[in-house]
Design an enzyme around this catalytic site. Structure first.
Site, PDB file in Angstrom:
ATOM      1  N   GLU A   1      -1.121  -5.897   8.384  1.00 31.72           N
ATOM      2  CA  GLU A   1      -0.590  -7.360   7.762  1.00 31.72           C
ATOM      3  C   GLU A   1       0.177  -7.395   8.345  1.00 31.72           C
ATOM      4  OE1 GLU A   1      -2.772  -5.272   5.189  1.00 31.72           O
ATOM      5  OE2 GLU A   1      -3.870  -7.305   6.217  1.00 31.72           O
TER       6      GLU A   1
ATOM      7  N   HIS B   1      -9.836   5.430   7.583  1.00 27.30           N
ATOM      8  CA  HIS B   1      -9.697   5.038   8.556  1.00 27.30           C
ATOM      9  C   HIS B   1      -7.954   4.998   9.291  1.00 27.30           C
ATOM     10  CE1 HIS B   1      -9.792   2.470   5.877  1.00 27.30           C
ATOM     11  NE2 HIS B   1      -8.813   1.359   6.414  1.00 27.30           N
TER      12      HIS B   1
ATOM     13  N   VAL C   1       1.018   5.471   6.013  1.00 22.63           N
ATOM     14  CA  VAL C   1       0.329   4.830   6.192  1.00 22.63           C
ATOM     15  C   VAL C   1      -0.862   6.993   6.061  1.00 22.63           C
ATOM     16  CG1 VAL C   1      -2.209   4.916   7.356  1.00 22.63           C
ATOM     17  CG2 VAL C   1      -0.271   3.470   7.920  1.00 22.63           C
ATOM     18  N   ILE C   2      -0.818   7.594   5.084  1.00 26.16           N
ATOM     19  CA  ILE C   2      -1.309   8.928   5.115  1.00 26.16           C
ATOM     20  C   ILE C   2      -3.059   9.209   5.129  1.00 26.16           C
ATOM     21  CG2 ILE C   2      -0.734  10.612   2.789  1.00 26.16           C
ATOM     22  CD1 ILE C   2       0.765   8.853   1.685  1.00 26.16           C
TER      23      ILE C   2
ATOM     24  N   THR D   1      -6.761   8.577   3.822  1.00 24.66           N
ATOM     25  CA  THR D   1      -7.376   7.719   4.491  1.00 24.66           C
ATOM     26  C   THR D   1      -7.813   7.593   5.268  1.00 24.66           C
ATOM     27  OG1 THR D   1      -4.932   6.725   3.896  1.00 24.66           O
ATOM     28  CG2 THR D   1      -6.242   5.190   6.340  1.00 24.66           C
TER      29      THR D   1
ATOM     30  N   ARG E   1       9.904  12.603   4.114  1.00 21.56           N
ATOM     31  CA  ARG E   1      10.508  11.093   4.851  1.00 21.56           C
ATOM     32  C   ARG E   1      10.728   9.679   5.012  1.00 21.56           C
ATOM     33  NH1 ARG E   1       5.988  11.732   9.824  1.00 21.56           N
ATOM     34  NH2 ARG E   1       5.757  14.182   9.142  1.00 21.56           N
TER      35      ARG E   1
ATOM     36  N   ALA F   1      -0.410  -1.784   6.024  1.00 19.80           N
ATOM     37  CA  ALA F   1       0.479  -1.998   7.369  1.00 19.80           C
ATOM     38  C   ALA F   1      -0.429  -3.106   8.182  1.00 19.80           C
ATOM     39  CB  ALA F   1       0.430  -0.657   7.705  1.00 19.80           C
TER      40      ALA F   1
ATOM     41  N   PHE G   1       0.893  -1.127   0.452  1.00 17.91           N
ATOM     42  CA  PHE G   1      -0.057  -0.103  -0.078  1.00 17.91           C
ATOM     43  C   PHE G   1       0.775   1.260  -0.106  1.00 17.91           C
ATOM     44  CE2 PHE G   1      -3.668   2.629   1.112  1.00 17.91           C
ATOM     45  CZ  PHE G   1      -4.484   2.076   1.245  1.00 17.91           C
TER      46      PHE G   1
HETATM   47  N1  INI Z   1      -2.469  -0.153   4.485  1.00 15.84           N
HETATM   48  C1  INI Z   1      -1.487   1.027   4.687  1.00 15.84           C
HETATM   49  O1  INI Z   1      -0.277   0.426   4.735  1.00 15.84           O
HETATM   50  N2  INI Z   1      -1.766   2.082   4.006  1.00 15.84           N
HETATM   51  C2  INI Z   1      -2.346   2.703   3.999  1.00 15.84           C
HETATM   52  O2  INI Z   1      -2.818   4.588   4.293  1.00 15.84           O
HETATM   53  C3  INI Z   1      -4.204   2.414   4.992  1.00 15.84           C
HETATM   54  N3  INI Z   1      -5.238   2.729   3.683  1.00 15.84           N
HETATM   55  O3  INI Z   1      -5.774   4.035   3.115  1.00 15.84           O
HETATM   56  O4  INI Z   1      -6.099   2.699   4.279  1.00 15.84           O
HETATM   57  C4  INI Z   1      -3.686   0.825   4.318  1.00 15.84           C
HETATM   58  N4  INI Z   1      -5.130   0.033   4.619  1.00 15.84           N
HETATM   59  C5  INI Z   1      -5.082  -1.306   4.169  1.00 15.84           C
HETATM   60  C6  INI Z   1      -5.402  -1.989   4.962  1.00 15.84           C
HETATM   61  O5  INI Z   1      -3.675  -2.171   5.737  1.00 15.84           O
HETATM   62  C7  INI Z   1      -5.057  -3.287   5.117  1.00 15.84           C
HETATM   63  O6  INI Z   1      -3.798  -3.887   3.950  1.00 15.84           O
HETATM   64  C8  INI Z   1      -6.529  -3.779   4.252  1.00 15.84           C
HETATM   65  O7  INI Z   1      -7.705  -3.353   5.330  1.00 15.84           O
HETATM   66  C9  INI Z   1      -6.697  -5.703   4.329  1.00 15.84           C
HETATM   67  O8  INI Z   1      -6.781  -6.173   5.780  1.00 15.84           O
END
Ligand code: INI
Length: 154
Positions: free
Chosen positions: A59, A89, A82-83, A87, A128, A57, A23
């Protein structure tokens, strides 16, 4: 006199797993490059670094736990981005990743380093990931080297 201990930054003979989320991979690829470059420059062999890609993130912690239980690695480096702007959530994803990664280190005793960028904007994430704000992946690798070397002394 009190004895003082700290880890140096020697990567020779050490093995590392790097977990990186797909992601926002235009950012996480840069974090990965920074981490790998840092480890190799501190003496770790490229063959002693294994990279594990995960969807996001969320996982990262379960993958870190699996790898820590495997006991093959001296240290585990967790990289993600994670932005907030993109996002809804954000708070849930970033805080669960932080909590889970910390918990893996505590429950297994393997240095498990948090290298997840959590930013309000894409620009801050770019900063970063190798621009003005340095490279959080390289910083995470340095922390891993220091902890692994410190644990050798305990
Ligand atoms: N995962 C990220 O690593 N960064 C993010 O910004 C993000 N957003 O935007 O939702 C994100 N979501 C996916 C999450 O980590 C899982 O992979 C997904 O929910 C499946 O379990």
């Amino acid at each position: 006199m009190a004895k003082s201990f700290e880890g140096n930054l020697i990567g020779t003979g050490k093995t590392f797993a790097i977990i990186v989320s797909r992601f926002n991979n235009f950012i996480t690829k840069k974090l990965l490059e920074g981490a790998q470059d840092c480890l190799v420059r501190h003496g770790t062999k490229e063959n002693d670094i294994d990279v594990f890609w995960v969807p996001g993130a969320c996982e990262i912690p379960i993958t870190a736990l699996r790898l820590a239980k495997n006991a093959k690695y001296n240290g585990i480096i967790c990289l993600g981005a994670v932005i907030r702007g993109e996002t809804p959530h954000f708070d849930y994803v970033s805080s669960e990743a932080a909590r889970g990664i910390t918990e893996v280190g505590l429950s297994t005793g393997i240095p498990t380093i948090y290298g997840v960028i959590a930013t309000d904007t894409l620009e801050q994430a770019i900063d970063r990931a190798g621009a003005r704000g340095g490279n959080k992946g390289a910083e995470a690798a340095l922390a891993a080297l220091e902890m692994v070397n410190l644990f050798d002394k305990i």
